[in-house]
Design a protein around this motif. Structure first.
Motif, PDB file in Angstrom:
ATOM      1  N   ILE A 287      67.098 -24.017  12.109  1.00  0.00           N
ATOM      2  CA  ILE A 287      66.333 -22.800  11.887  1.00  0.00           C
ATOM      3  C   ILE A 287      64.860 -23.154  11.713  1.00  0.00           C
ATOM      4  O   ILE A 287      64.511 -24.182  11.127  1.00  0.00           O
ATOM      5  CB  ILE A 287      66.868 -22.036  10.652  1.00  0.00           C
ATOM      6  N   TRP A 291      61.385 -18.217  10.891  1.00  0.00           N
ATOM      7  CA  TRP A 291      62.444 -17.449  11.564  1.00  0.00           C
ATOM      8  C   TRP A 291      62.564 -16.054  10.958  1.00  0.00           C
ATOM      9  O   TRP A 291      62.453 -15.881   9.733  1.00  0.00           O
ATOM     10  CB  TRP A 291      63.783 -18.190  11.435  1.00  0.00           C
ATOM     11  N   VAL A 319      66.520 -18.584   4.926  1.00  0.00           N
ATOM     12  CA  VAL A 319      65.781 -19.629   5.649  1.00  0.00           C
ATOM     13  C   VAL A 319      65.677 -20.889   4.791  1.00  0.00           C
ATOM     14  O   VAL A 319      65.872 -22.015   5.286  1.00  0.00           O
ATOM     15  CB  VAL A 319      64.386 -19.112   6.042  1.00  0.00           C
ATOM     16  N   TRP A 322      69.067 -22.896   4.694  1.00  0.00           N
ATOM     17  CA  TRP A 322      69.441 -23.604   5.922  1.00  0.00           C
ATOM     18  C   TRP A 322      68.409 -24.656   6.321  1.00  0.00           C
ATOM     19  O   TRP A 322      68.747 -25.607   7.016  1.00  0.00           O
ATOM     20  CB  TRP A 322      69.685 -22.608   7.055  1.00  0.00           C
ATOM     21  N   ARG A 323      67.167 -24.523   5.902  1.00  0.00           N
ATOM     22  CA  ARG A 323      66.201 -25.589   6.165  1.00  0.00           C
ATOM     23  C   ARG A 323      66.503 -26.787   5.285  1.00  0.00           C
ATOM     24  O   ARG A 323      66.318 -27.941   5.694  1.00  0.00           O
ATOM     25  CB  ARG A 323      64.778 -25.084   5.921  1.00  0.00           C
ATOM     26  N   GLN A 329      72.559 -24.264  14.245  1.00  0.00           N
ATOM     27  CA  GLN A 329      73.476 -23.174  14.547  1.00  0.00           C
ATOM     28  C   GLN A 329      73.160 -22.635  15.941  1.00  0.00           C
ATOM     29  O   GLN A 329      72.005 -22.624  16.373  1.00  0.00           O
ATOM     30  CB  GLN A 329      73.351 -22.049  13.516  1.00  0.00           C
ATOM     31  N   SER A 331      73.661 -19.463  16.824  1.00  0.00           N
ATOM     32  CA  SER A 331      73.127 -18.110  16.701  1.00  0.00           C
ATOM     33  C   SER A 331      72.796 -17.842  15.245  1.00  0.00           C
ATOM     34  O   SER A 331      73.689 -17.609  14.421  1.00  0.00           O
ATOM     35  CB  SER A 331      74.136 -17.069  17.214  1.00  0.00           C
ATOM     36  N   TRP A 332      71.534 -17.856  14.928  1.00  0.00           N
ATOM     37  CA  TRP A 332      71.107 -17.593  13.557  1.00  0.00           C
ATOM     38  C   TRP A 332      71.217 -16.118  13.218  1.00  0.00           C
ATOM     39  O   TRP A 332      71.389 -15.757  12.046  1.00  0.00           O
ATOM     40  CB  TRP A 332      69.670 -18.082  13.354  1.00  0.00           C
ATOM     41  N   ASN A 333      71.133 -15.270  14.199  1.00  0.00           N
ATOM     42  CA  ASN A 333      71.316 -13.839  13.928  1.00  0.00           C
ATOM     43  C   ASN A 333      72.733 -13.554  13.428  1.00  0.00           C
ATOM     44  O   ASN A 333      72.931 -12.789  12.478  1.00  0.00           O
ATOM     45  CB  ASN A 333      71.040 -13.019  15.191  1.00  0.00           C
ATOM     46  N   ARG A 335      74.775 -15.707  12.017  1.00  0.00           N
ATOM     47  CA  ARG A 335      74.926 -16.301  10.697  1.00  0.00           C
ATOM     48  C   ARG A 335      74.263 -15.434   9.619  1.00  0.00           C
ATOM     49  O   ARG A 335      74.805 -15.262   8.522  1.00  0.00           O
ATOM     50  CB  ARG A 335      74.305 -17.697  10.702  1.00  0.00           C
ATOM     51  N   PHE A 336      73.118 -14.849   9.930  1.00  0.00           N
ATOM     52  CA  PHE A 336      72.424 -14.002   8.961  1.00  0.00           C
ATOM     53  C   PHE A 336      73.219 -12.722   8.693  1.00  0.00           C
ATOM     54  O   PHE A 336      73.275 -12.244   7.553  1.00  0.00           O
ATOM     55  CB  PHE A 336      71.028 -13.662   9.498  1.00  0.00           C
TER      56      PHE A 336
END
Length: 386
Positions: A287, A291, A319, A322-323, A329, A331-333, A335-336
């Motif tokens: 990420i 983001w 953020v 995960w940083r 990942q 797809s971060w969308n 996961r969010f």
């Protein structure tokens, strides 16, 4: 005794003339001939020219508006039956002459004038004396019908070559023989048909002249590049796509007059595919520090009735987590979305648990109070001593 319903001299129109050139055209031609018979004219170039102003024509034709008079006048000019000259220095005055002269008059007109139709046959038809067949009645078209020289001459006045007009004769004859309709003048119908075909042919030729094959050194115009850049497309991406576009159309040998338009459509499609491949290529990535979830994420959250402000306030925490983990990942969308739904559910559960604890404490307090009161009554009971 003159009838009160007809207070003035009536117009008498030849039926044959009306069937040949049209009813409105025959009316105007008759009115012009009447005016020339009762007004002084000017003899010039073998014709009698009459000066007429706009109001004079409106008075002579009170049943027409000015736009109708000009339209019918133009039709007569196209047929070559009248000649019109503008009066110098005046906008509402014209010299008008009926384009009919004696058969032995061979006085030539100036080159700037429209070429008059001097055929005796056309002059007779215009005067209402005969039809093309010479019988004064309508008839079916003959299998071997051919247009007369006078109609070909009318076509030439509009720039129509004789070869073009004669090529249309077989189709014209076949069409009207199949319809089995009679006419007073097949030449007039053919003349209008050829003019219509000629205009369509000129339109097709104009479009064909604009069409060109793709050249090896073709480049999009600056206007096309500006349109694509204003749409948010990278200019380098546009330049890199030109050789592929040129090669594709050169191999097909296609002709087109709007290569820039086609190039714009091609680049827009390629850019959309490129953006989709970059966003959804399935390759896991860490990420980024800045983001942010896409707009589609919040659309999904709204459908789930999850507060948007709640989701946006959770972005920094998401953020940061995960940083710190450094895990990639695909797809971060996605996961969010999972994170927000989980956090929202926990928030609701926490609220419900708090309410339940408060209710239990209240109930316990109430029960405790009742137990203490009962114990006090039991220890202070003196009924046994009474």
């Amino acid at each position: 005794m003159q009838s009160s319903l007809i207070p003035e001299r009536p117009l008498i129109i030849s039926p044959t003339l009306a069937a040949t050139i049209g009813l409105e055209e025959a009316v105007l031609l008759h009115v012009l001939s009447e005016l020339m018979a009762h007004r002084p004219g000017i003899e010039r170039k073998g014709l009698t020219w009459l000066l007429l102003e706009q109001q004079a024509l409106l008075d002579a034709l009170p049943f027409w508006a000015w736009i109708d008079i000009r339209r019918v006048q133009k039709n007569l000019q196209d047929l070559g039956l009248i000649l019109v000259e503008a009066r110098a220095g005046q906008e509402d005055g014209w010299y008008i002459a009926i384009n009919q002269r004696p058969a032995d008059d061979a006085t030539p007109l100036a080159p700037a004038e429209p070429t008059p139709v001097t055929s005796a046959k056309v002059a007779m038809v215009a005067a209402g004396k005969t039809t093309e067949a010479g019988r004064g009645t309508a008839g079916y078209i003959a299998p071997d019908w051919q247009p007369g020289d006078e109609w070909l001459s009318l076509c030439r006045q509009h720039g129509v070559p004789d070869a073009f007009a004669l090529e249309r004769v077989p189709g014209f004859v076949m069409y009207w023989r199949d319809r089995a309709q009679s006419r007073f003048s097949w030449g007039n119908a053919f003349y209008k048909h050829v003019l219509r075909e000629w205009r369509q042919e000129q339109t097709r030729r104009g479009a064909a002249e604009l069409e060109t094959t793709m050249s090896a050194n073709w480049q999009p115009s600056q206007d096309a590049i500006d349109i694509l850049c204003n749409a948010g497309i990278n200019e380098t991406f546009v330049e890199d796509a030109v050789p592929e576009f040129v090669l594709y159309w050169r191999e097909r040998g296609a002709q087109n007059g709007t290569w820039n338009t086609r190039f714009i459509e091609h680049i827009r499609r390629q850019w959309a595919r490129y953006k989709a491949s970059v966003v959804n290529d399935g390759v896991p990535r860490p990420i980024s520090e800045n983001w942010q979830p896409s707009a589609e994420v919040f659309d999904v959250l709204r459908l789930a009735e999850i507060d948007e402000d709640f989701a946006r306030n959770k972005v920094p925490e998401f953020v940061l987590y995960w940083r710190d983990t450094g895990q990639p990942q695909a797809s971060w969308n996605t996961r969010f979305l999972q994170f927000i739904k989980y956090s929202w559910a926990r928030r609701l559960d926490a609220g419900a648990a708090t309410g339940l604890t408060h209710a239990r404490d209240k109930q316990s307090a109430e029960r405790g109070g009742q137990s203490l009161e009962a114990t006090f009554r039991r220890f202070t009971d003196r009924s046994w001593a009474e």
